[in-house]
Every structure is written in structure tokens, then in C-alpha cells.
Design an enzyme around this catalytic site. Structure first.
Site, short mmCIF file in Angstrom:
data_model
loop_
_atom_site.label_atom_id
_atom_site.label_comp_id
_atom_site.label_asym_id
_atom_site.label_seq_id
_atom_site.Cartn_x
_atom_site.Cartn_y
_atom_site.Cartn_z
N LYS A 1 0.85 -1.20 0.00
CA LYS A 1 0.00 0.00 0.00
C LYS A 1 0.88 1.25 0.00
O LYS A 1 1.64 1.48 0.94
CB LYS A 1 -0.90 0.06 1.23
CG LYS A 1 -1.91 1.22 1.12
CD LYS A 1 -2.54 1.60 2.42
CE LYS A 1 -1.80 2.67 3.17
NZ LYS A 1 -1.84 4.01 2.56
N GLU B 1 10.81 0.64 9.62
CA GLU B 1 11.69 1.78 9.29
C GLU B 1 10.92 3.02 9.72
O GLU B 1 9.97 3.42 9.04
CB GLU B 1 11.97 1.83 7.79
CG GLU B 1 12.68 0.61 7.24
CD GLU B 1 14.16 0.59 7.56
OE1 GLU B 1 14.65 1.56 8.18
OE2 GLU B 1 14.82 -0.39 7.21
N CYS C 1 13.39 10.94 6.56
CA CYS C 1 13.46 10.31 7.88
C CYS C 1 14.83 10.52 8.53
O CYS C 1 14.94 10.67 9.73
CB CYS C 1 13.16 8.83 7.76
SG CYS C 1 14.09 8.04 6.45
N GLU D 1 10.22 15.03 15.68
CA GLU D 1 10.48 15.06 14.24
C GLU D 1 9.52 16.06 13.60
O GLU D 1 8.30 15.90 13.70
CB GLU D 1 10.24 13.65 13.69
CG GLU D 1 10.65 13.51 12.25
CD GLU D 1 10.36 12.11 11.71
OE1 GLU D 1 9.32 11.53 12.05
OE2 GLU D 1 11.19 11.62 10.93
P1 NDP Z 1 2.64 7.54 8.58
O1 NDP Z 1 3.12 6.62 9.63
O2 NDP Z 1 1.54 8.46 8.89
O3 NDP Z 1 2.18 6.72 7.31
C1 NDP Z 1 3.01 5.76 6.68
C2 NDP Z 1 2.13 4.80 5.94
O4 NDP Z 1 1.34 4.06 6.86
C3 NDP Z 1 1.15 5.47 4.98
O5 NDP Z 1 0.98 4.66 3.85
C4 NDP Z 1 -0.10 5.52 5.82
O6 NDP Z 1 -1.28 5.64 5.07
C5 NDP Z 1 -0.04 4.19 6.54
N1 NDP Z 1 -0.81 4.08 7.76
C6 NDP Z 1 -1.35 5.06 8.51
N2 NDP Z 1 -1.97 4.52 9.59
C7 NDP Z 1 -1.79 3.17 9.51
C8 NDP Z 1 -2.16 2.06 10.34
N3 NDP Z 1 -2.83 2.23 11.46
N4 NDP Z 1 -1.77 0.83 9.97
C9 NDP Z 1 -1.05 0.64 8.84
N5 NDP Z 1 -0.69 1.64 8.02
C10 NDP Z 1 -1.04 2.89 8.36
O7 NDP Z 1 3.93 8.29 8.08
P2 NDP Z 1 4.01 9.38 6.95
O8 NDP Z 1 3.41 8.89 5.68
O9 NDP Z 1 3.51 10.64 7.53
O10 NDP Z 1 5.58 9.42 6.68
C11 NDP Z 1 6.42 10.13 7.45
C12 NDP Z 1 7.11 9.25 8.48
O11 NDP Z 1 7.79 8.18 7.84
C13 NDP Z 1 8.17 10.02 9.22
O12 NDP Z 1 8.08 9.76 10.58
C14 NDP Z 1 9.47 9.47 8.65
O13 NDP Z 1 10.55 9.60 9.49
C15 NDP Z 1 9.11 8.07 8.36
N6 NDP Z 1 10.01 7.51 7.36
C16 NDP Z 1 10.95 6.61 7.76
C17 NDP Z 1 11.88 6.11 6.87
C18 NDP Z 1 12.89 5.11 7.30
O14 NDP Z 1 13.49 4.48 6.43
N7 NDP Z 1 13.15 4.93 8.58
C19 NDP Z 1 11.88 6.53 5.47
C20 NDP Z 1 10.84 7.46 5.15
C21 NDP Z 1 9.94 7.92 6.09
P3 NDP Z 1 -1.80 7.11 4.66
O15 NDP Z 1 -0.72 7.76 3.90
O16 NDP Z 1 -2.92 6.86 3.81
O17 NDP Z 1 -2.12 7.79 5.94
#
Ligand code: NDP
Length: 499
Positions: free
Chosen positions: A199, A273, A307, A404
Site C-alpha cells: 500500500k 523503518e 526520515c 520530528e
Molecule cells: P505515517 O506513519 O503516517 O504513514 C506511513 C504509511 O502508513 C502510509 O501509507 C499511511 O497511510 C499508513 N498508515 C497510517 N496509519 C496506519 C495504520 N494504522 N496501519 C497501517 N498503516 C497505516 O507516516 P508518513 O506517511 O507521515 O511518513 C512520514 C514518516 O515516515 C516520518 O516519521 C518518517 O521519518 C518516516 N520515514 C521513515 C523512513 C525510514 O526508512 N526509517 C523513510 C521514510 C519515512 P496514509 O498515507 O494513507 O495515511
């Protein structure tokens, strides 16, 4: 004769370009070939969602609708897992060298359509075209190439041990590097013989669905990769589906914890991650001009939606004034605006919600007593934009030093000794990355040993390579992506025991 030199020395003129000249617009004009509506990609075909629902994908640069995207409900996620489960046995039995050919083809087809994908990525996510063109798309192709090379070398993943695929893997990715995160996830999974249900993030689904066209063109067997689009509820369905042998999540620490609670008590293999709050540490013997470029790249790359962004600058007191004054001059000339313009340094913030979060955290910094610096900057009237921002006088207890922000906001702290730098850098619940700027090799070795971070860059920042494992400690997650280590998260070892 230092005294005489002092008497004759004239003050050096500072070279500040500022707004001395205007740049002509240089828009990227390649056609992103967007469709008005995107369906789910299940079993090798684009299918209407059983939920019957769609949502809009918005261009954050101008708030206009780009396309309608299918919203996957429980029956759709279930159908995707069934398709993947059907595809698994034949895919796992396909010789590695044949699987490698599919990955190689995907990489080549992505290269063929690189400009189109770069424009689509920029329109959907808001990042500058320079970055999607020069970083996101080529790096995504590089991940497919790299893993194509591993597919026929399974015997060498853990020498002396044989490895087997896990089954169907559920994957959820964020919006900051949509295509690249997708490549990080599916390339190793496929190379090792797994099938995937993935997803993408709600605000950035388009390049995943465009990649589905490439998967079809590459002749990838139906069901090996399935894309289900939707919001967090769809993500929870993907992570919680009983047919998943493993789940791999990239996103916020908060959602990562929710998924771990959801899956507690199952024997599912997991990779997390998560977020970060990296320290970028500048010592007084560092090459200051290069360090300033590294600091700018560390925090303003992709509008700070990274991130591993170097969002906390720790600067050695003897050079603090010099570094801060050069940083101020440097960010005065960053160009914020239309992400499709090739001159743009900072594009659009990914969504209105993210912009509101950045504003909230910046307001907290001002309230808690840090000093704000933002250069004069003309922001477009429509769309989500935020100027490059520096905070000085930050203390470790400020929210802007702890949380963050995921935006173009740098919190600057100072230190006097190496021990203090290490203590401050590690004083965070996160542990994803760090940067060290110094002339001394021995200091780099010490810092890279004592900093609790998955990646420590020395005299550089934000460098990535498919062969280099990436991942975190503490609340930044666990498991690695990239390199041989990343493969281990997608295989079962025959004969028991950890590698
Ligand atoms: P989120 O955690 O809000 O969302 C990440 C993904 O999870 C999206 O596809 C989101 O859907 C989905 N999601 C939301 N709620 C749920 C749930 N309850 N169960 C399963 N999936 C869910 O993060 P962001 O998209 O806001 O991304 C930013 C974050 O990602 C930052 O904290 C960043 O640091 C981290 N990140 C980490 C990386 C790493 O390699 N460590 C790399 C890149 C980012 P939807 O978008 O539809 O809400």
C-alpha cells in the site's frame, strides 16, 4: 609578522548573491502521462475496487486534483493477498536467474520512462524536479538493478546456509519518497522469491500505479506484486492480514507502534523503518564551506521530508558564529517555489496537514524561547509552501529539538567537548542517522562507534547506495533495507539459527 599583517589587512567582503538577479522560469515539460482515474493493481490487472470508492490525489504545488484513486476495502485487500498466495509457489520455484531477469527488465523500463516518472513524482508529491529526476527515479532503478544481481546468488546470501523465501509479504510505505520506498521494499522481496501486497501513501499513490504498468510490460507473472491504495485503514488491513508471512513498514514511529500492538502475539516477521531526529555534528576543524553545504543538503533536501534528515545541527562553540552566519547567507539564496521548475531548491510541502504540523512545531519553538530566522522569500499564492527556517538558541528540552518536524526547519545547538557532542546527539528516542564534520580520522572513528545511529556519514550527508544497508536503532525501528543485510529480512534460513 602577524602584527603588521593585522595592520594592513582589509575586512574581506562577504559574497552574498541574494536576489541580485532573477532566474527565467525553466519548467520541466515532459508529459507525466497521468490517467484521470487509477484502479487497484491485483493479480496482474487493474481492477475496480469492490468497495466502489475512490479518493482524490492532489498536486500540493497548486492544490489541483491530479487523479482519482481507488480505495481498497477489506474485500480488496483480501483479493490482493489471494492473488499473491496463488502466485507464490510458482514464483518461488522460478530459478533465481529468471527472477533476476524480471527485475532487470523493470529497472530498464523505468530508465526508459525516467523523465515521465520524475514529472509524475514531482506533481504528486511536491518535491523539486531536480531531485525526482536526479535522485528518486535513478535510485529506484538502481535498487532493481542491484537486487537483480542478487537473485541468482542465493547461495551466497549467507555462505554455507541455504535460504528460502518467506511467502507473501505485506508492505506499507510513506509519501516522502514514494517510488524509491517502493523499490526498497519490492526489489529485495522479489529477488528472494516472495510475493508482495503493497500500500502506497494516500497522498502519493500515482507512481506505484504507473510502475504497475511497467510490471505488466516486463511480463511479471500476475499476482507477484499487488498494489492496494487507500488511507491508514487500508494500511492496517494490509499489515493485519492473516496470510502475510512478514510485514515491512516504513512510516512514523507512532503508526509503527500501533502496528506492533496490532500484531503482538503473532509470529509474523517484521521490519520497521520509522522516524528520526538526526544530529549533524560540526567540529571546529571541519571544512566550513563544505559543512555548510552538507547542513543545507541534510535538512532542506526534499523540503526536510526525510526520515534521516540532519534536523539537529550540533556545532562546536569556537566556530558556531561563523557557521551560523554562513548558513544564513546560504539559505537566503535557496529558491522556494514551483517544484516543476528546474531552478527550484525547495518545492511544495506534501499536504495541507503536513504544513499545519510544521507551523505548529515552529510556533512551539518560538513560544519556548528559541530564535527564529527565515530569509525573505516570496511563496506562491496557491499550494503548500514553507520557507527554509533556522532556529538558534535551542536547548535539548525544546520540542523542536526532540520531535520530528519533517519539514525545512533546522534546530541549532552548540557543544564544547567531544563527549558533550556525543551525549547530546544520542539524547533522543530516535537512532536512524547522524553526520560528523571534522578533519580528524580518529575522531570520525570514535564518533561512528559511539553514536547510536544506523548510519553515520562523515564529511557528507544523505548519501545512499543500494549496496549499503539502511535502518535504525531505538524508536527509529529495526531491520535493514539494502545490501546483503536487507536480504536477510526477506528469507528463512534452512538449518535454524541466526546468520
Ligand atoms: P505515517 O506513519 O503516517 O504513514 C506511513 C504509511 O502508513 C502510509 O501509507 C499511511 O497511510 C499508513 N498508515 C497510517 N496509519 C496506519 C495504520 N494504522 N496501519 C497501517 N498503516 C497505516 O507516516 P508518513 O506517511 O507521515 O511518513 C512520514 C514518516 O515516515 C516520518 O516519521 C518518517 O521519518 C518516516 N520515514 C521513515 C523512513 C525510514 O526508512 N526509517 C523513510 C521514510 C519515512 P496514509 O498515507 O494513507 O495515511
Amino acid at each position: 609578522m602577524p602584527a603588521r599583517r593585522r595592520a594592513t589587512a582589509r575586512p574581506r567582503a562577504a559574497l552574498i548573491f541574494g536576489d541580485l538577479w532573477e532566474f527565467d522560469p525553466a519548467p520541466e515539460t515532459a508529459d507525466p502521462r497521468l490517467k484521470p482515474r487509477y484502479e487497484l493493481f491485483i493479480g496482474g490487472s487493474f481492477v475496480r475496487p469492490r468497495s466502489g470508492r475512490y479518493f482524490d490525489s492532489i498536486n500540493p504545488a497548486n492544490e489541483r486534483r491530479l487523479a482519482e484513486i481507488a480505495l481498497a476495502g477489506p474485500a480488496d485487500v483480501d483479493a490482493a493477498y489471494q492473488a499473491a498466495a496463488r502466485a507464490f509457489r510458482p514464483w518461488a520455484a522460478t530459478p533465481g536467474r529468471e527472477r533476476g531477469k524480471y527485475l532487470f527488465r523493470i529497472a530498464r523500463l523505468l530508465q526508459d520512462r525516467a523523465r515521465e516518472f520524475a514529472v509524475a513524482e514531482t506533481m504528486d508529491g511536491g518535491k523539486p524536479i531536480r531531485e525526482s529526476r536526479d535522485f528518486d527515479v535513478p535510485m529506484a532503478a538502481a535498487h532493481f538493478f542491484y537486487h537483480a544481481g542478487w537473485a541468482d546468488k542465493l547461495d551466497y546470501v549467507v555462505p554455507g546456509r541455504s535460504v528460502a523465501p518467506l511467502g507473501v509479504v505485506g508492505q506499507v510505505i510513506p509519501w516522502n519518497f514514494p517510488l524509491l520506498m517502493l523499490a526498497w521494499k519490492i526489489a529485495p522481496a522479489l529477488a528472494m522469491g516472495n510475493c508482495v501486497v503493497l500500500k502506497p501513501a494516500e497522498t502519493t499513490s500515482i507512481t506505484a500505479l504507473k510502475l504497475a504498468e511497467i510490471l505488466q510490460d516486463a511480463g511479471l507473472p500476475p499476482g507477484v506484486v499487488n498494489f492496494v491504495t487507500g488511507a491508514g485503514e487500508t494500511g492496517a488491513l494490509v499489515m493485519g492480514h492473516p496470510a502475510a508471512s512478514k510485514v515491512a513498514f516504513t512510516g512514523s514511529t507512532e503508526v509503527g507502534k500501533a502496528i506492533m500492538r496490532q500484531l503482538a502475539g503473532t509470529d509474523r516477521k517484521m521490519t520497521m523503518e520509522l522516524g528520526g531526529k538526526a544530529a549533524n555534528i560540526v567540529f571546529d576543524d571541519a571544512p566550513i564551506d563544505q559543512a555548510v553545504e552538507g547542513i543545507v543538503n541534510g535538512i532542506f533536501f526534499n523540503q526536510g521530508h526525510v526520515c534521516c534528515a540532519g534536523s539537529r545541527l550540533l556545532v562546536h562553540e569556537p566556530v558556531a558564529d561563523r557557521v551560523i552566519s554562513r548558513l544564513r547567507n546560504r539559505i537566503r539564496v535557496l529558491r522556494v517555489g514551483d517544484p516543476l521548475d528546474k531552478n527550484t531548491d525547495l518545492g511544495a510541502i506534501n499536504s495541507g496537514a503536513q504544513l499545519a504540523k510544521i507551523r505548529r512545531l515552529v510556533a512551539s519553538g518560538v513560544r519556548e524561547g528559541a530564535s527564529l530566522f527565515q530569509p525573505p522569500c516570496r511563496l506562491p499564492a496557491r499550494g503548500f509552501y514553507y520557507p527554509p527556517t533556522l532556529f538558534t538558541g535551542v536547548t535539548q528540552s525544546h520540542r523542536i529539538a526532540r520531535e520530528e518536524i519533517f519539514g525545512p526547519v533546522l534546530s541549532i545547538l552548540t557543544f564544547r567537548t567531544v563527549d558533550e557532542a556525543i551525549e547530546k546527539a544520542n539524547n533522543t528516542p530516535y537512532g536512524l542517522s547522524a553526520g560528523v564534520w571534522t578533519d580528524k580520522g580518529s575522531r570520525i572513528l570514535r564518533m561512528s562507534t559511539e553514536l547510536k545511529a544506523g548510519v553515520v556519514w562523515a564529511n557528507t550527508f544523505n548519501r545512499f547506495d543500494p549496496s549499503s544497508p539502511f535502518g535504525g536503532y531505538k524508536e527509529s525501528g529495526f531491520g535493514r533495507e539494502g545490501g546483503r543485510q536487507g536480504l536477510l529480512d526477506y528469507v528463512r534460513l534452512a538449518g535454524g539459527g541466526e546468520p
